[in-house]
Motif scaffolding. Structure first.
Motif, PDB file in Angstrom:
ATOM      1  N   TRP A   3       0.800  -1.218   0.000  1.00  0.00           N
ATOM      2  CA  TRP A   3       0.000   0.000   0.000  1.00  0.00           C
ATOM      3  C   TRP A   3       0.845   1.288   0.000  1.00  0.00           C
ATOM      4  CZ3 TRP A   3      -4.965  -0.228  -1.176  1.00  0.00           C
ATOM      5  CH2 TRP A   3      -5.625  -1.453  -1.027  1.00  0.00           C
ATOM      6  N   SER A   5       2.264   5.103  -1.075  1.00  0.00           N
ATOM      7  CA  SER A   5       1.792   6.412  -1.528  1.00  0.00           C
ATOM      8  C   SER A   5       2.991   7.350  -1.532  1.00  0.00           C
ATOM      9  CB  SER A   5       0.686   6.964  -0.616  1.00  0.00           C
ATOM     10  OG  SER A   5       1.207   7.307   0.662  1.00  0.00           O
ATOM     11  N   GLN A  81      -0.825   7.773   4.357  1.00  0.00           N
ATOM     12  CA  GLN A  81      -0.971   8.864   3.395  1.00  0.00           C
ATOM     13  C   GLN A  81      -0.856  10.197   4.112  1.00  0.00           C
ATOM     14  OE1 GLN A  81      -4.367   8.255   0.457  1.00  0.00           O
ATOM     15  NE2 GLN A  81      -4.832   6.795   2.063  1.00  0.00           N
ATOM     16  N   THR A  83      -1.419  14.417   3.842  1.00  0.00           N
ATOM     17  CA  THR A  83      -2.107  15.486   3.116  1.00  0.00           C
ATOM     18  C   THR A  83      -1.185  16.698   3.015  1.00  0.00           C
ATOM     19  OG1 THR A  83      -3.037  16.488   5.112  1.00  0.00           O
ATOM     20  CG2 THR A  83      -4.300  14.696   4.075  1.00  0.00           C
ATOM     21  N   TYR A 132      -9.430   0.556   3.198  1.00  0.00           N
ATOM     22  CA  TYR A 132      -9.160   0.954   1.818  1.00  0.00           C
ATOM     23  C   TYR A 132      -9.437   2.428   1.584  1.00  0.00           C
ATOM     24  CZ  TYR A 132      -9.070  -4.100   1.298  1.00  0.00           C
ATOM     25  OH  TYR A 132      -8.790  -5.426   1.459  1.00  0.00           O
ATOM     26  N   TRP A 134      -8.608   6.261   0.789  1.00  0.00           N
ATOM     27  CA  TRP A 134      -7.676   7.162   0.104  1.00  0.00           C
ATOM     28  C   TRP A 134      -8.157   8.579   0.356  1.00  0.00           C
ATOM     29  CZ3 TRP A 134      -8.783  10.921  -3.494  1.00  0.00           C
ATOM     30  CH2 TRP A 134      -7.690  11.523  -4.131  1.00  0.00           C
ATOM     31  N   SER A 136      -7.638  12.733  -0.500  1.00  0.00           N
ATOM     32  CA  SER A 136      -7.056  13.674  -1.456  1.00  0.00           C
ATOM     33  C   SER A 136      -5.967  14.492  -0.783  1.00  0.00           C
ATOM     34  CB  SER A 136      -8.139  14.606  -2.002  1.00  0.00           C
ATOM     35  OG  SER A 136      -8.662  15.419  -0.954  1.00  0.00           O
ATOM     36  N   ARG A 187      -8.369   5.190  -5.903  1.00  0.00           N
ATOM     37  CA  ARG A 187      -7.704   6.483  -5.752  1.00  0.00           C
ATOM     38  C   ARG A 187      -7.710   7.200  -7.089  1.00  0.00           C
ATOM     39  NH1 ARG A 187      -2.192   5.206  -3.263  1.00  0.00           N
ATOM     40  NH2 ARG A 187      -3.562   3.858  -2.049  1.00  0.00           N
ATOM     41  N   LYS A 192      -6.544  13.840 -11.474  1.00  0.00           N
ATOM     42  CA  LYS A 192      -7.937  13.563 -11.120  1.00  0.00           C
ATOM     43  C   LYS A 192      -8.829  13.327 -12.333  1.00  0.00           C
ATOM     44  CE  LYS A 192      -7.657  15.761  -6.610  1.00  0.00           C
ATOM     45  NZ  LYS A 192      -8.158  16.806  -5.695  1.00  0.00           N
ATOM     46  N   LEU A 195     -10.064   7.450 -12.149  1.00  0.00           N
ATOM     47  CA  LEU A 195     -10.080   6.762 -10.867  1.00  0.00           C
ATOM     48  C   LEU A 195      -9.569   5.344 -11.116  1.00  0.00           C
ATOM     49  CD1 LEU A 195     -12.836   6.916  -8.182  1.00  0.00           C
ATOM     50  CD2 LEU A 195     -11.868   4.732  -8.824  1.00  0.00           C
TER      51      LEU A 195
END
Length: 229
Positions: A3, A5, A81, A83, A132, A134, A136, A187, A192, A195
């Motif tokens: 997983w 990122s 993750q 931000t 799961y 995700w 932004s 994600r 963007k 997906l």
């Protein structure tokens, strides 16, 4: 490793890893996934456990030993993750949290340190398995998968929006995305426009799929404003 990122500034690769750790050497640890980062700006860098980066008070990694060593997936930390604001999201199973498996946040404080990790409350987390997730980079949109909140199949992809500091009731993203099989790990691409997600829809084999974001906007399950959250 699992997983992965990349931090919003592109400097760090974050991931979950079950490497043996020296500071667990006096514990009888079963396979234990912890959160790590790798400095992408340094060719000589080695992975660093996030509890050593941010300090133990952030409560990011817990050893899987003792009474929980063989209990489900307890104390395995997954899918870190960051931000833009520096908040860290991940999921884990902890007996002092909301449900069987929950999404957690460790919020960045004014001094740059992380506050102790805490399970997000309802409506994101429930007594069952909530994973799961995700988030932004802007920190206002989350994609999640649930097996038990209705929808098309074994596991569907949902969206939640952060409104006035609170996460909204997760909304199913509909049949253009979800199938009768298990759909999860969604994600957005950095622009963007698409997906990407994992599904077992073809012969129960795990594969990665992509759906143009415009289809979800045309369906009314997403808006242009969502993509700026």
């Amino acid at each position: 490793m699992d997983w992965p990122s990349v931090s919003p500034d592109g400097k760090y690769l974050l991931f979950s890893w079950s490497a043996k750790r020296e500071n667990y050497s006096n514990l009888s640890v079963r396979e234990d996934f912890d959160l790590y980062r790798l400095d992408l700006t340094n060719n000589d860098a080695v992975p660093e456990p996030l509890d050593l980066v941010y300090g133990e008070l952030a409560d990011l990694n817990r050893p899987r030993h003792g009474a929980v060593a063989t209990l489900r997936y307890v104390h395995n930390e997954t899918a870190p993750q960051l931000t833009d604001a520096g908040d860290l999201y991940f999921w884990s199973e902890r007996l002092d949290a909301v449900g069987e498996r929950d999404i957690f946040i460790a919020e960045r404080q004014a001094d740059g340190k992380l506050a102790p990790a805490k399970a997000l409350g309802t409506p994101l987390n429930s007594p069952l398995r909530d994973t799961y997730g995700w988030v932004s980079p802007e920190g206002g949109l989350m994609l999640l998968s649930y097996p038990d909140r209705g929808g098309s199949g074994a596991s569907d992809i949902f969206v939640s929006r952060k409104l006035d500091g609170s996460w909204s009731e997760p909304q199913n993203l509909g049949p253009s995305l979800n199938s009768a099989a298990a759909d999860f790990g969604a994600r957005f691409t950095p622009d963007k426009q698409n997906l990407v997600f994992t599904s077992t829809r073809d012969n129960q084999v795990l594969q990665v799929y992509s759906l143009p974001t415009r289809i979800l906007i045309e369906d009314g399950t997403l808006t242009e404003a969502d993509l700026r959250r």
